[in-house]
Each structure stands twice: as C-alpha cells, then as structure tokens.
Enzyme design. Structure first.
Site, mmCIF file in Angstrom:
data_model
loop_
_atom_site.group_PDB
_atom_site.id
_atom_site.type_symbol
_atom_site.label_atom_id
_atom_site.label_comp_id
_atom_site.label_asym_id
_atom_site.label_seq_id
_atom_site.Cartn_x
_atom_site.Cartn_y
_atom_site.Cartn_z
ATOM 1 N N THR A 1 0.838 -1.213 0.000
ATOM 2 C CA THR A 1 0.000 0.000 0.000
ATOM 3 C C THR A 1 0.867 1.255 0.000
ATOM 4 O O THR A 1 0.458 2.284 -0.545
ATOM 5 C CB THR A 1 -0.970 0.014 1.199
ATOM 6 O OG1 THR A 1 -0.337 -0.619 2.308
ATOM 7 C CG2 THR A 1 -2.240 -0.727 0.876
ATOM 8 N N THR A 2 2.076 1.177 0.559
ATOM 9 C CA THR A 2 2.994 2.329 0.508
ATOM 10 C C THR A 2 3.404 2.624 -0.932
ATOM 11 O O THR A 2 3.736 3.753 -1.267
ATOM 12 C CB THR A 2 4.234 2.063 1.385
ATOM 13 O OG1 THR A 2 3.791 1.722 2.692
ATOM 14 C CG2 THR A 2 5.136 3.275 1.478
ATOM 15 N N TYR B 1 -12.295 -4.474 3.249
ATOM 16 C CA TYR B 1 -13.647 -4.045 2.875
ATOM 17 C C TYR B 1 -14.683 -5.175 2.896
ATOM 18 O O TYR B 1 -15.768 -5.009 3.424
ATOM 19 C CB TYR B 1 -13.675 -3.324 1.507
ATOM 20 C CG TYR B 1 -14.984 -2.587 1.279
ATOM 21 C CD1 TYR B 1 -15.193 -1.327 1.842
ATOM 22 C CD2 TYR B 1 -16.028 -3.172 0.570
ATOM 23 C CE1 TYR B 1 -16.404 -0.670 1.675
ATOM 24 C CE2 TYR B 1 -17.238 -2.520 0.405
ATOM 25 C CZ TYR B 1 -17.430 -1.276 0.966
ATOM 26 O OH TYR B 1 -18.619 -0.629 0.817
ATOM 27 N N TYR C 1 -0.182 -10.253 5.561
ATOM 28 C CA TYR C 1 -0.128 -8.862 6.005
ATOM 29 C C TYR C 1 -1.382 -8.603 6.835
ATOM 30 O O TYR C 1 -2.474 -8.532 6.289
ATOM 31 C CB TYR C 1 -0.037 -7.937 4.788
ATOM 32 C CG TYR C 1 0.101 -6.459 5.082
ATOM 33 C CD1 TYR C 1 0.375 -5.983 6.367
ATOM 34 C CD2 TYR C 1 -0.027 -5.527 4.057
ATOM 35 C CE1 TYR C 1 0.513 -4.622 6.610
ATOM 36 C CE2 TYR C 1 0.099 -4.164 4.298
ATOM 37 C CZ TYR C 1 0.366 -3.716 5.577
ATOM 38 O OH TYR C 1 0.488 -2.374 5.820
ATOM 39 N N ARG D 1 -6.688 -0.893 8.661
ATOM 40 C CA ARG D 1 -7.004 -0.608 7.253
ATOM 41 C C ARG D 1 -7.928 -1.646 6.626
ATOM 42 O O ARG D 1 -8.732 -1.318 5.762
ATOM 43 C CB ARG D 1 -5.713 -0.520 6.415
ATOM 44 C CG ARG D 1 -4.960 0.770 6.634
ATOM 45 C CD ARG D 1 -3.650 0.750 5.869
ATOM 46 N NE ARG D 1 -2.893 1.952 6.160
ATOM 47 C CZ ARG D 1 -2.692 2.932 5.277
ATOM 48 N NH1 ARG D 1 -3.191 2.857 4.068
ATOM 49 N NH2 ARG D 1 -1.970 3.983 5.611
ATOM 50 N N LYS E 1 3.545 -9.957 8.307
ATOM 51 C CA LYS E 1 3.851 -8.545 8.523
ATOM 52 C C LYS E 1 2.755 -8.063 9.454
ATOM 53 O O LYS E 1 1.579 -7.995 9.080
ATOM 54 C CB LYS E 1 3.822 -7.744 7.213
ATOM 55 C CG LYS E 1 4.024 -6.237 7.452
ATOM 56 C CD LYS E 1 3.851 -5.404 6.184
ATOM 57 C CE LYS E 1 3.962 -3.919 6.534
ATOM 58 N NZ LYS E 1 3.719 -3.044 5.369
ATOM 59 N N ILE F 1 9.074 -4.233 8.133
ATOM 60 C CA ILE F 1 8.784 -3.700 6.794
ATOM 61 C C ILE F 1 8.397 -2.252 7.020
ATOM 62 O O ILE F 1 7.343 -1.959 7.566
ATOM 63 C CB ILE F 1 7.695 -4.508 6.075
ATOM 64 C CG1 ILE F 1 8.200 -5.932 5.806
ATOM 65 C CG2 ILE F 1 7.315 -3.820 4.764
ATOM 66 C CD1 ILE F 1 7.200 -6.845 5.101
#
Length: 296
Positions: free
Chosen positions: A48-49, A111, A137, A142, A165, A207
């Site tokens: 996402t980064t 979502y 992850y 989020r 992560k 990370i």
C-alpha cells in the site's frame, strides 16, 4: 511448512515514484539501488505504501519487474500481491513468482470483512497457486479484519505460508504468535514506531515506511538488535522517533515522498484520493530529518 527462506532485518516498503501522472521508472530504479547501497536488507514493492490501490494491474506488474531487475539478487524482494479479490491476489502472486520475486506479501482482504474461515481459504488459494513463501499482512486498522493467532497457526501448516507482517501495533501478538507457531514463523513489524519493542519480543525485522527516507539508520537499528546491543539500538530510535511521528501525520506514503523530495530523490507526486502533505506536516518532516541527521 516446507519453506526454509528467512527474511530478517530492515525491509523498505517502497514508494512508487510518479512523473506527470505516469510511473517514473528511472526514479524508481535509482531508489532501489540507493536503498541497497545504504544497507537495506530487502525490498517490498507495490504494497500500500507503493500506492497499489491506484496502480493498474499492468503498472503493478511493471514495478515488481523493475524492482527485481534492479536488485539483481543483491537483496530479497517481497512483492506486494494483495487484493480483496482472491482471484486477483492469485494472479498477482503468480506474476510475482514468474518475475523472480523471493516471496509475496498478501494482505487480509479489506472491505469485504471475511470470516476467519474466509481468510483461511483466501490465503490457502494463494498458497496452492504458487511455490514461493507468502507473508500474511495483518493490518486491522485498514482492512477492518484481524486475523486471529489460531487462523495464522492453521495457515502456517501449509507449505508456503512463512510468516506475518504485523501492523496490529499490539506487542502482545508477537509473543502469542511466537508461542503458537514457534521461532521459525517469520514475524516482521509493520509499524515503525514499535519496531524496536517488537524485536525485543522475538520479531525478525520490520517492513518500514520510514526506511524510504532513512534506510541507513533503520538498517543500523536492526543490526544493533541482532548483536544484542539494545543500548545502541535505543540511541538510533531516539534519533528516529520524531521522523516516525512526522511521516505518519498524514498518510505515510505522502510523508515518505515528501522526505524523499527533500533528499532530491523523487518528485512529490501522489495519486488521488491521496494528496501531497500540507505545509505544517512538511515542516515537521523537515525538522525530524534534521534531528535524525539526514539533512542539515
């Protein structure tokens, strides 16, 4: 769990540089090479980064290929391959393996709010589709779902599920996951501020978003931890705390791009719905970078 791959140290969750709305391949490749020369242990493109939500599939695949090509085996590449569509996650993971990635990073489906069994089946589908290590992850703030330790433990029995992560920022989880899966389950912090504490509880690395801007200090902090020199690690942490705070005042990738702009490495360009950082945040990042000894 057959994989013997280990991933440890400071991994950078790479930003994706843009120029006039398009991918900036030259800036991205230069960023990869600089990261490696500064001592970064490994690279994570298109998480996402890396603004994966706003990249087309074609762009996503290109960034993975560029990263692997530029790294040239010098450090491991863990390619972002997450989606809230299982079919899409499988496709991205297959591409990453074909491109030569060392592992993939797969986020819990956001979502949709799947059950624990839904998450298990999602990761099992990716596991069954490829032959390289998979890192789960887990980022409840989020994705709105939190993978339980029990589900992670079940997944760890599969051949390619190698670790997590962990962006829960719940330090108890490191110990609980270590107890459930043992020391071979790779635990990477996904949260810059608590990474040092995470390591003390048995983590293997981080990370990091901040490592985009401060690759050397982030790598040196991890190196100090591996030597058992927590006093040295704490000194580095003291230098980085204002930067950890400042970069995340607004979405972290915008903060990281601002810091990289101050270093003259990328253009401060992000894609909507994100915006470049506001002036007060930019000033805070500048002060923090001075404090960290990154700029004068």
């Amino acid at each position: 769990m057959a994989t013997t791959a280990t991933f440890s140290g400071s991994y950078t969750a790479l930003v994706t540089p843009f120029k006039d709305g398009a991918l900036d391949e030259a800036a991205f490749r230069a960023l990869v090479s600089w990261q490696i020369s500064e001592g970064t242990s490994g690279l994570v493109p298109v998480g996402t980064t890396g603004e994966s939500p706003t990249l087309s599939h074609d762009e996503h695949r290109k960034v993975v290929e560029w990263c692997i090509d530029e790294a040239k085996g010098r450090v491991p590449v863990i390619a972002g391959a997450g989606s809230n569509s299982t079919r899409e996650a499988v496709e991205l993971a297959r591409h990453a393996e074909k491109a030569g990635a060392d592992a993939v990073l797969v986020v819990t489906p956001y979502y949709n709010k799947p059950t624990q069994e839904g998450m298990y089946q999602h990761f099992k589908a990716v596991n069954d589709a490829i032959g390289i290590p998979i890192l789960i992850y887990n980022i409840p703030p989020r994705s709105v779902v939190d993978m339980s330790v029990d589900t992670m433990s079940r997944l760890f029995e599969l051949k390619n599920i190698a670790g997590v992560k962990d962006a829960t920022a719940n330090l108890a989880r490191v110990s609980q996951q270590r107890h459930a899966m043992g020391p071979d389950f790779i635990q990477l912090s996904g949260e810059d501020m608590t990474a040092l504490a995470y390591m003390a509880a048995g983590g293997h690395g981080c990370i990091s978003v901040v490592a985009n801007v401060a690759p050397k200090p982030c790598a040196e902090l991890m190196a100090a931890v591996f030597k058992g020199d927590y006093a040295a690690a704490l000194k580095i942490q003291d230098r980085l705390v204002p930067l950890h705070d400042a970069i995340f005042m607004e979405p972290g990738l915008a903060g990281a791009k601002h810091g990289l702009t101050l270093l003259g490495r990328v253009k401060e360009e992000v894609r909507l719905p994100l915006l470049p950082v506001t002036q007060p945040t930019g000033q805070a990042i500048h002060r923090a970078m001075v404090h960290a000894g990154l700029i004068n």
